[in-house]
Design an enzyme around this catalytic site. Structure first.
Site, PDB file in Angstrom:
ATOM      1  N   GLU A  14       0.814  -1.214   0.000  1.00  0.00           N
ATOM      2  CA  GLU A  14       0.000   0.000   0.000  1.00  0.00           C
ATOM      3  C   GLU A  14       0.852   1.271   0.000  1.00  0.00           C
ATOM      4  OE1 GLU A  14      -3.785   1.961   2.446  1.00  0.00           O
ATOM      5  OE2 GLU A  14      -3.080  -0.054   2.917  1.00  0.00           O
ATOM      6  N   VAL A  15       0.545   2.143  -0.944  1.00  0.00           N
ATOM      7  CA  VAL A  15       1.131   3.483  -1.073  1.00  0.00           C
ATOM      8  C   VAL A  15       2.658   3.441  -0.968  1.00  0.00           C
ATOM      9  CG1 VAL A  15       0.889   5.908  -0.441  1.00  0.00           C
ATOM     10  CG2 VAL A  15      -0.992   4.349   0.005  1.00  0.00           C
TER      11      VAL A  15
END
Length: 276
Positions: A168-169
């Protein structure tokens, strides 16, 4: 479709197995979204989404809506604090038809699950519930030192026995370099197109909220429809109240009737019995 037996010893069919996803790594881009209800799972299946993921307690609903899609059951971080809790939740989800289990816990919990031969998805990069250690919600791996530490975290999860990872990110170039070097099937959430699977929450895809993370894109506008329904509900209720007060509801077509002869006989009889 692949023929399988699930953990409840029930015969079923799946579009992918854990072995398939490993074999497709780096060869074919797949899609994944969330599904926590029968309708959400069925919508994903009808739209041709490859993989779905939802809360462990919603496994039965997701399986009902999408009997053949690879489903990952998420064991929520705050709800299952002990290793025994996590293991129990994982077994229950697998019994209900899950194909893998997600945990945001550390390598020790991943190893616990992997030893039971449960395909485990771990979580690296931005883990929102732990963002305080990184100064808040932000991309992880934006400096060389942080990117190297992230790579080491991937290796630790490999060693613990993880099968896939919600990444994630993470800066897209970092994600791409890590993904081609790790054995983990990488589910890119806000980490660019370099992952093996592109993952986005269904509520973001469908535009159910006006606020979304920067990495999300709305491909629909369910929020507008919900607002329309909200307004229509209040309009209908107001019209009902006004119709009652004006005497226009209920009208003859909306009430039961009695023929004149029966009504006359009824009125004669109750008049005699009541003396009026």
């Amino acid at each position: 479709m692949k023929r399988i037996y699930d953990w409840d010893a029930s015969f079923s069919l799946r579009n992918y197995t854990a072995a398939d996803l490993r074999a497709l790594k780096g060869k074919q881009k797949l899609t994944q979204t969330t599904a926590n209800s029968v309708e959400e799972a069925a919508a994903a299946a009808d739209a041709g989404i490859d993989l779905i993921m939802g809360n462990a307690q919603n496994t039965k609903a997701a399986r009902e809506g999408a009997p053949h899609l690879f489903f990952t059951a998420a064991i929520a971080l705050p709800d299952f604090p002990t290793e025994a809790d996590v293991l129990s939740a994982a077994f229950e989800a697998m019994k209900d038809g899950a194909d893998s289990v997600y945990t945001a816990r550390g390598p020790h919990v991943v190893e616990l699950l992997a030893k039971e031969q449960i395909p485990v998805m771990c979580h690296l990069g931005l883990v929102p519930r732990r963002c305080g250690w990184h100064g808040g919600l932000r991309a992880i791996g934006r400096t060389a030192d942080e990117a190297v530490e992230l790579w080491k975290a991937f290796r630790r999860m490999e060693d613990a026995g993880a099968f896939s990872v919600e990444a994630e990110v993470i800066p897209a170039p970092v994600m791409e370099e890590i993904s081609r070097r790790t054995s983990l099937v990488t589910m890119s959430l806000g980490s660019g197109s370099g992952g093996d699977v592109i993952y986005l929450f269904q509520n973001d895809i469908c535009g159910e909220d006006t606020k979304r993370p920067r990495h999300a894109r709305a491909f629909g506008n369910i929020h507008a429809l919900q607002e329309q329904i909200r307004a229509e509900r209040r309009s209908a209720l107001s019209a009902f109240r006004e119709a009652v007060h004006s005497g226009s509801f209920p009208a003859r077509p909306e009430t039961a009737n009695i023929d004149d002869q029966a009504l006359s006989e009824f009125m004669d009889r109750i008049a005699r019995e009541s003396g009026t």
